[in-house]
Design a protein around this motif. Structure first.
Motif, PDB file in Angstrom:
ATOM      1  N   ASP A 193      -1.008   6.056   2.950  1.00 35.92           N
ATOM      2  CA  ASP A 193      -2.222   5.248   3.072  1.00 35.92           C
ATOM      3  C   ASP A 193      -1.936   4.051   3.973  1.00 35.92           C
ATOM      4  O   ASP A 193      -0.939   3.355   3.787  1.00 35.92           O
ATOM      5  CB  ASP A 193      -2.666   4.761   1.693  1.00 35.92           C
ATOM      6  CG  ASP A 193      -4.166   4.478   1.657  1.00 35.92           C
ATOM      7  OD1 ASP A 193      -4.691   3.946   2.637  1.00 35.92           O
ATOM      8  OD2 ASP A 193      -4.793   4.815   0.632  1.00 35.92           O
ATOM      9  N   THR A 230      -1.472  10.380   8.760  1.00 38.38           N
ATOM     10  CA  THR A 230      -2.142   9.090   8.920  1.00 38.38           C
ATOM     11  C   THR A 230      -1.947   8.580  10.353  1.00 38.38           C
ATOM     12  O   THR A 230      -1.048   9.020  11.064  1.00 38.38           O
ATOM     13  CB  THR A 230      -1.570   8.027   7.957  1.00 38.38           C
ATOM     14  OG1 THR A 230      -0.155   7.973   8.122  1.00 38.38           O
ATOM     15  CG2 THR A 230      -1.908   8.332   6.515  1.00 38.38           C
ATOM     16  N   SER A 276      -4.329   9.522  -1.565  1.00 38.83           N
ATOM     17  CA  SER A 276      -3.050   8.823  -1.461  1.00 38.83           C
ATOM     18  C   SER A 276      -2.670   8.099  -2.737  1.00 38.83           C
ATOM     19  O   SER A 276      -1.556   7.609  -2.876  1.00 38.83           O
ATOM     20  CB  SER A 276      -3.083   7.839  -0.291  1.00 38.83           C
ATOM     21  OG  SER A 276      -4.178   6.975  -0.422  1.00 38.83           O
ATOM     22  N   ALA A 278      -4.099   1.613  -2.994  1.00 39.06           N
ATOM     23  CA  ALA A 278      -4.441   2.854  -2.281  1.00 39.06           C
ATOM     24  C   ALA A 278      -5.941   2.890  -2.085  1.00 39.06           C
ATOM     25  O   ALA A 278      -6.706   2.546  -2.979  1.00 39.06           O
ATOM     26  CB  ALA A 278      -4.002   4.078  -3.073  1.00 39.06           C
ATOM     27  N   THR A 309       0.863  -1.184   0.000  1.00 34.46           N
ATOM     28  CA  THR A 309       0.000   0.000   0.000  1.00 34.46           C
ATOM     29  C   THR A 309       0.900   1.235   0.000  1.00 34.46           C
ATOM     30  O   THR A 309       1.846   1.300   0.788  1.00 34.46           O
ATOM     31  CB  THR A 309      -0.906   0.011   1.251  1.00 34.46           C
ATOM     32  OG1 THR A 309      -1.676  -1.187   1.265  1.00 34.46           O
ATOM     33  CG2 THR A 309      -1.840   1.201   1.248  1.00 34.46           C
ATOM     34  N   ASP A 346       1.734   2.062   3.923  1.00 37.14           N
ATOM     35  CA  ASP A 346       2.444   3.330   4.053  1.00 37.14           C
ATOM     36  C   ASP A 346       3.891   3.186   3.545  1.00 37.14           C
ATOM     37  O   ASP A 346       4.837   3.596   4.208  1.00 37.14           O
ATOM     38  CB  ASP A 346       2.409   3.786   5.526  1.00 37.14           C
ATOM     39  CG  ASP A 346       2.746   5.258   5.707  1.00 37.14           C
ATOM     40  OD1 ASP A 346       2.759   5.999   4.703  1.00 37.14           O
ATOM     41  OD2 ASP A 346       3.008   5.675   6.845  1.00 37.14           O
TER      42      ASP A 346
END
Lengths: 222, 346
Positions: A107, B102, A160, A155, A103, A133
């Motif tokens: 994100d 995040t 993102s 994503a 990913t 991420d």
């Protein structure tokens, strides 16, 4: 009951068990497959994977939603953990392909990515999972390191997915032949085209189907 | 007639259910642009933790393009931070990199783990957002509507708990999820009161975590709708309910919660929605803020505005945060197209 009829019955039990997320039934059927000496790889592909494919179809038809898919995945893993150690060496060595998956940075949603990864594992791909991420350059490095034929980027949010376009450029610069698949809620065929990816899929089973096609076309070219 | 009214008054009238025939263009979600960052010299990564930078950046989309609102904050991690989740602000990333904060670690496993702060106005970045709301009020002097947003209870649950666990127990033990949601509903109501007192003119409740790409509509109705009802019943209005992703299957639920306006994204079939909810509710949407606004051409933008209008929206409103790298000519095309559509309607 003939041997074939028994085998078919077990394959159906595996598929149904995954579809109805019955972990115990799946484990029992998987153990029975081994006890009766049936082929483990066949049980994975024509039992477990078939159940997941049906679950994917129900997801597309809005009969199933993400919670159901997650429970199907748990049931699939219950069977896979029992069957995989018994896959014949020659089947294991017949890798379907090498995949880097993750990913993208910014994100932290990894449910879709994990479902796709599971289908790749089921089918016998060598999967390098970078997690969530993931910094953009990490995908490029990992592709070079593993010589992966396929890179899969995920994503969940529009905010993102933008990084994907840059990763795709970076990977293509180093290795123009590698196939790149992107996925996640905001991804459409339009985005695939704009970002210069090779494809997308709306379910984990379709992702596997696409991946198999891409790898086959690569091998033909090679 | 709306002659002589400020942009803020027009927006608030609409959100309070009064149509005056004028087509507006604004948002309840993030809408800052890299153009705004250039003009102010503010880096995106710094704007999430500095009230004056947040306020200054939020005002730029109105000042540069005439967009009819200023909305803060820009990220969706405020609530998770309040209940103790560490946040990644990506402050070490490249200055031109646009990354939204995040949640680094999900610290909640059940309702018993959630500790709501005794003084919410001092928790996490709440003081920063309220200070930025004050600064925006001083800057805009009542001319432009100031919006803020809060995640819905199910979305907060998904941000603070392992999402796959949350989704699985939604099916297996819905009563446990209901307990979590009840606590987060309380948080949302308190946060709305705090923001409203600090000068927010309208608040958007973003419950995208419960959209029908993820959750079965029957579960939405069972688990999420009652919590939203409580929020829209108790929190200060005007309040917008926003759900991006698939939403047609839950439109009747959304319509029942008592929102001043409903907001959907480009995945929503507006005509179907109108069939479900009828002509009365205020409907905001469903302009595609990325594929059209960022990646499209000015003529794509024009076409998409017309589609929104034909679909029966009361304001042209992006279906999600505007991605900051939107080209200036597309923002201008958006505002111009809305102006033209407005003339066509009157």
């Amino acid at each position: 009951m003939t041997n074939d009829a028994k085998k078919d019955e077990l394959l159906k039990k595996l598929a149904d068990g995954v579809l109805k997320f019955e972990e115990e039934e799946v484990a029992t059927a998987a153990n029975e497959v081994l006890a009766l000496g049936f082929d483990a790889y066949e049980a994975i592909m024509n039992g477990l994977a078939k159940g997941m494919e049906e679950a994917g179809r129900l997801y597309e038809e809005e009969e199933y939603f993400v919670p159901e898919l997650l429970l199907c995945a748990d049931a699939l893993y219950a069977g896979l953990n029992i069957l995989r150690p018994h896959v014949k060496i020659e089947d294991r060595q017949k890798s379907r392909g090498v995949v880097v998956i993750g990913t993208v940075q910014g994100d932290v949603h990894d449910i879709g990515k994990n479902l796709v990864k599971m289908m790749f594992e089921v089918a016998g791909f060598e999967v390098h999972d970078l997690g969530k991420d993931v910094p953009l350059e990490k995908f490029v490095e990992e592709q070079l390191k593993t010589n992966a034929e396929l890179v899969c980027l995920s994503a969940m949010m529009t905010t993102s997915m933008l990084g994907m376009e840059r990763i795709i450029k970076m990977i293509r610069e180093k290795n123009p032949e590698v196939k790149i698949m992107i996925g996640g809620a905001p991804i459409t065929q339009e985005v695939v085209k704009k970002f210069g990816a090779d494809g997308t899929a709306n379910s984990a089973s379709n992702a596997l189907r696409e991946a198999l096609k891409m790898v086959a076309s690569l091998r033909k070219m090679g | 007639m709306s002659v002589g009214k400020t942009s803020r008054e027009k927006v608030l009238e609409l959100l309070n259910g009064k149509r005056n025939g004028e087509l507006l263009c604004f948002s309840g979600m993030g809408n800052v642009t890299t153009e705004g960052m250039k003009q102010t010299g503010i880096r995106f990564a710094e704007s999430h933790t500095d009230a004056s930078k947040m306020a200054a950046l939020a005002a730029t989309t109105h000042k540069l393009f005439g967009f009819e609102c200023a909305v803060i904050p820009f990220d969706v991690a405020i609530e998770a931070e309040i209940v103790g989740c560490p946040i990644n602000f990506y402050t070490r990333s490249h200055p031109l990199e646009i990354l939204y904060p995040t949640v680094k670690e999900k610290v909640i496993r059940s309702a018993g783990d959630i500790k709501l702060p005794s003084d919410l106005s001092r928790a996490g970045r709440v003081p920063l957002v309220t200070e930025a709301l004050n600064l925006l009020s001083d800057d805009l002097k009542g001319a432009v509507a100031i919006g803020t947003y809060i995640m819905g209870p199910f979305t907060i649950a998904g941000q603070t708990m392992e999402l796959s666990d949350l989704l699985k127990i939604s099916l297996k033990k819905p009563e446990e999820v209901a307990e979590v949601l009840a606590v987060y509903t309380e948080l949302v109501i308190q946060l709305a009161e705090t923001y409203s007192a600090a000068g927010a003119d309208y608040i958007t409740i973003r419950e995208m975590g419960a959209c029908s790409d993820v959750l079965r509509p029957a579960l939405f109705k069972q688990l999420v709708e009652p919590q939203l009802r409580r929020i829209f019943d108790q929190a200060p209005h005007p309040l917008v309910l926003h759900i991006c992703g698939k939403s047609n299957g839950i439109m009747d639920s959304m319509n029942r919660v008592g929102a001043g306006a409903l907001s959907v994204d480009q995945k929503n079939d507006l005509r179907e929605t109108r069939k479900t909810i009828g002509p009365k509710p205020i409907l905001l949407g469903n302009f595609d803020p990325f594929n059209i606004l960022v990646k499209g051409t000015p003529s794509d933008v024009k076409r998409a505005v017309q589609e929104c209008v034909n679909g029966g929206v009361d304001a042209v409103w992006p279906g999600c945060d505007i991605w900051p790298t939107v080209p200036t000519e597309n923002m201008n095309a958006l505002m111009q197209a809305v102006k033209n559509a407005r003339k066509g309607r009157n």
